[in-house]
Design a protein around this motif. Sequence first.
Motif, PDB file in Angstrom:
ATOM      1  N   ASP A 102       0.807  -1.216   0.000  1.00 43.01           N
ATOM      2  CA  ASP A 102       0.000   0.000   0.000  1.00 43.01           C
ATOM      3  C   ASP A 102       0.833   1.255   0.000  1.00 43.01           C
ATOM      4  O   ASP A 102       0.317   2.346  -0.197  1.00 43.01           O
ATOM      5  CB  ASP A 102      -0.914   0.011   1.235  1.00 43.01           C
ATOM      6  N   GLN A 103       2.129   1.093   0.294  1.00 44.76           N
ATOM      7  CA  GLN A 103       2.973   2.282   0.346  1.00 44.76           C
ATOM      8  C   GLN A 103       3.701   2.431  -0.975  1.00 44.76           C
ATOM      9  O   GLN A 103       4.649   1.711  -1.241  1.00 44.76           O
ATOM     10  CB  GLN A 103       3.982   2.161   1.486  1.00 44.76           C
ATOM     11  N   PRO A 104       3.273   3.333  -1.810  1.00 44.74           N
ATOM     12  CA  PRO A 104       3.897   3.463  -3.120  1.00 44.74           C
ATOM     13  C   PRO A 104       5.345   3.921  -3.037  1.00 44.74           C
ATOM     14  O   PRO A 104       6.158   3.550  -3.852  1.00 44.74           O
ATOM     15  CB  PRO A 104       3.028   4.503  -3.823  1.00 44.74           C
ATOM     16  N   ALA A 105       5.662   4.737  -2.052  1.00 45.51           N
ATOM     17  CA  ALA A 105       7.049   5.157  -1.901  1.00 45.51           C
ATOM     18  C   ALA A 105       7.752   4.120  -1.045  1.00 45.51           C
ATOM     19  O   ALA A 105       7.250   3.733   0.000  1.00 45.51           O
ATOM     20  CB  ALA A 105       7.106   6.507  -1.238  1.00 45.51           C
ATOM     21  N   LEU A 106       8.872   3.658  -1.502  1.00 40.64           N
ATOM     22  CA  LEU A 106       9.581   2.625  -0.762  1.00 40.64           C
ATOM     23  C   LEU A 106      10.198   3.207   0.499  1.00 40.64           C
ATOM     24  O   LEU A 106      10.400   4.413   0.622  1.00 40.64           O
ATOM     25  CB  LEU A 106      10.663   2.021  -1.660  1.00 40.64           C
ATOM     26  N   ALA A 107      10.482   2.306   1.433  1.00 37.84           N
ATOM     27  CA  ALA A 107      10.924   2.750   2.741  1.00 37.84           C
ATOM     28  C   ALA A 107      12.172   3.628   2.667  1.00 37.84           C
ATOM     29  O   ALA A 107      12.306   4.601   3.409  1.00 37.84           O
ATOM     30  CB  ALA A 107      11.191   1.530   3.609  1.00 37.84           C
ATOM     31  N   ASP A 108      13.083   3.265   1.758  1.00 32.20           N
ATOM     32  CA  ASP A 108      14.324   4.034   1.710  1.00 32.20           C
ATOM     33  C   ASP A 108      14.260   5.152   0.676  1.00 32.20           C
ATOM     34  O   ASP A 108      15.256   5.713   0.309  1.00 32.20           O
ATOM     35  CB  ASP A 108      15.511   3.107   1.413  1.00 32.20           C
ATOM     36  N   GLN A 109      13.042   5.445   0.217  1.00 34.54           N
ATOM     37  CA  GLN A 109      12.904   6.530  -0.739  1.00 34.54           C
ATOM     38  C   GLN A 109      12.024   7.602  -0.136  1.00 34.54           C
ATOM     39  O   GLN A 109      10.798   7.473  -0.126  1.00 34.54           O
ATOM     40  CB  GLN A 109      12.236   6.032  -2.014  1.00 34.54           C
ATOM     41  N   ALA A 110      12.603   8.614   0.372  1.00 38.49           N
ATOM     42  CA  ALA A 110      11.809   9.684   0.953  1.00 38.49           C
ATOM     43  C   ALA A 110      11.005  10.343  -0.154  1.00 38.49           C
ATOM     44  O   ALA A 110      11.534  10.617  -1.220  1.00 38.49           O
ATOM     45  CB  ALA A 110      12.727  10.690   1.608  1.00 38.49           C
ATOM     46  N   PRO A 111       9.708  10.553   0.090  1.00 37.95           N
ATOM     47  CA  PRO A 111       8.905  11.194  -0.953  1.00 37.95           C
ATOM     48  C   PRO A 111       9.397  12.605  -1.227  1.00 37.95           C
ATOM     49  O   PRO A 111       9.819  13.318  -0.314  1.00 37.95           O
ATOM     50  CB  PRO A 111       7.495  11.189  -0.366  1.00 37.95           C
ATOM     51  N   GLY A 112       9.337  12.967  -2.477  1.00 37.53           N
ATOM     52  CA  GLY A 112       9.783  14.297  -2.860  1.00 37.53           C
ATOM     53  C   GLY A 112       8.819  15.351  -2.331  1.00 37.53           C
ATOM     54  O   GLY A 112       7.692  15.035  -1.938  1.00 37.53           O
ATOM     55  N   PRO A 113       9.254  16.589  -2.312  1.00 40.51           N
ATOM     56  CA  PRO A 113       8.398  17.637  -1.774  1.00 40.51           C
ATOM     57  C   PRO A 113       7.103  17.820  -2.556  1.00 40.51           C
ATOM     58  O   PRO A 113       6.100  18.292  -2.012  1.00 40.51           O
ATOM     59  CB  PRO A 113       9.295  18.882  -1.856  1.00 40.51           C
ATOM     60  N   GLU A 114       7.138  17.417  -3.828  1.00 44.07           N
ATOM     61  CA  GLU A 114       5.934  17.617  -4.655  1.00 44.07           C
ATOM     62  C   GLU A 114       4.887  16.527  -4.443  1.00 44.07           C
ATOM     63  O   GLU A 114       3.769  16.617  -4.941  1.00 44.07           O
ATOM     64  CB  GLU A 114       6.339  17.686  -6.143  1.00 44.07           C
ATOM     65  N   GLU A 115       5.303  15.506  -3.699  1.00 41.38           N
ATOM     66  CA  GLU A 115       4.383  14.373  -3.542  1.00 41.38           C
ATOM     67  C   GLU A 115       3.361  14.677  -2.464  1.00 41.38           C
ATOM     68  O   GLU A 115       3.697  14.871  -1.310  1.00 41.38           O
ATOM     69  CB  GLU A 115       5.159  13.113  -3.184  1.00 41.38           C
ATOM     70  N   THR A 116       2.151  14.716  -2.825  1.00 39.86           N
ATOM     71  CA  THR A 116       1.098  15.078  -1.890  1.00 39.86           C
ATOM     72  C   THR A 116       0.382  13.846  -1.374  1.00 39.86           C
ATOM     73  O   THR A 116       0.554  12.742  -1.899  1.00 39.86           O
ATOM     74  CB  THR A 116       0.064  15.961  -2.598  1.00 39.86           C
ATOM     75  N   LEU A 117      -0.434  14.078  -0.369  1.00 37.51           N
ATOM     76  CA  LEU A 117      -1.212  12.985   0.190  1.00 37.51           C
ATOM     77  C   LEU A 117      -2.164  12.414  -0.851  1.00 37.51           C
ATOM     78  O   LEU A 117      -2.354  11.205  -0.961  1.00 37.51           O
ATOM     79  CB  LEU A 117      -2.016  13.494   1.397  1.00 37.51           C
ATOM     80  N   GLU A 118      -2.760  13.314  -1.666  1.00 36.74           N
ATOM     81  CA  GLU A 118      -3.693  12.867  -2.705  1.00 36.74           C
ATOM     82  C   GLU A 118      -2.993  11.941  -3.693  1.00 36.74           C
ATOM     83  O   GLU A 118      -3.558  10.949  -4.131  1.00 36.74           O
ATOM     84  CB  GLU A 118      -4.281  14.062  -3.458  1.00 36.74           C
TER      85      GLU A 118
END
Lengths: 190, 200
Positions: A102-118
């Motif tokens: 369910d987590q599209p961003a992998l654990a060792d990949q911090a989401p970028g600033p542009e990545e929103t909750l939506e």
Amino acid sequence: VSDATTWIPRARAGDQLAIARLVDDHQGAVFNLCYRMLGDPGEAEDVAQETFVRMVTHLDRYDRTRAFKTWLLSIAAHACIDRLRRRRVTWLSIDEPLPAGDQPALADQAPGPEETLERREQEALIQRLLGRLAPDDRQVLVLRYWYDLGYDEIAEATGATVSAVKARLFRARRELAHVAAGVGLAEAAV
Amino acid sequence: MNHNTAEQRMQEALDGVLAPAERAALDAHLATCAQCRAAWEELSAFDTLLTHAARIQPAPAGFAREALARINDPLRAGAWETAPNRDDWLRALAGAGVLAAGGTALALVLVLPALGVAGQLFRVLTSPGQWPVLIAGIEDQFSWLAALGRFLSVIVRAFDLLLREHPILIVALFGVLGLVAVWAWTVQQLTDGRSQLRAN
């Protein structure tokens, strides 16, 4: 500089730099296909890495008249189908945590600033929708939308006929469109 | 234009391969068919979602390094393709057994009598006066077919008689078939459920 003219002949000759370049250039496309097909980041990483192993061992079979990326994706697609067929029916305990798909961003990949909750929610919705499809149908849908391949290219990558590709795409799209409409597509399509 | 054709055209329109004339025909149909219009709205909304939201999931950090290490490690590189799991071996073994048994049976049933017929044919053809022997020989070789037919006929008649006297057996037969179907469906659902959980 294209793969076919520069890197592939050198990679065939065992040039490590050329192999590294091919892996580097195509790792995103291969990993993404495996992730979309398998749903689990860890398993996707394993199959994607093995795809590159197959790429190197089968480079002598690569036909230069074909697009290298399509050829590589066909290896990954077949590897994913193999992996899915090997999965066994197992009983899950109620207390067992669900896989981390369910987590599209992998654990060792911090989401970028542009990545929103939506965007995360949308990503999770799409992955859940893909998980509803039979592997062959999912494969076709992913190659169509994530890689913008045409009927002929998808047929080449999957080893299916063009009419089978159309039928699978038709079925997948009809099924998921109906389900997505039921869960509020307008909200999801942010 | 019927619904099926319309839906086919809708899919082609989404893929950008619908000719202008066919697109016009589709639009005309959509203007008059509420059912197809609803389907088109669902399909086009889903297409828009995927077209805009299908992003490439980047490979995790260190992926390329690990892939190269795997490529250069002969043990790990070969392990994937040369180490089928236990189920693969069992399936291969079972398949080989079935093929061997089936092939042997087929040879016994078909090839050997055929060889016998060929031998008789050769002898008779070299002695034209013996043609009746050829016919008799062929009849002998395939007499088992007639016997098999008689045997099946007896079985069918016995089954028919049994069902006439005990019609409840028909219900029982369909009951068993229903149970098998439910079992197969349950296994399928479990398989799908497991894949679904992994995908989620």
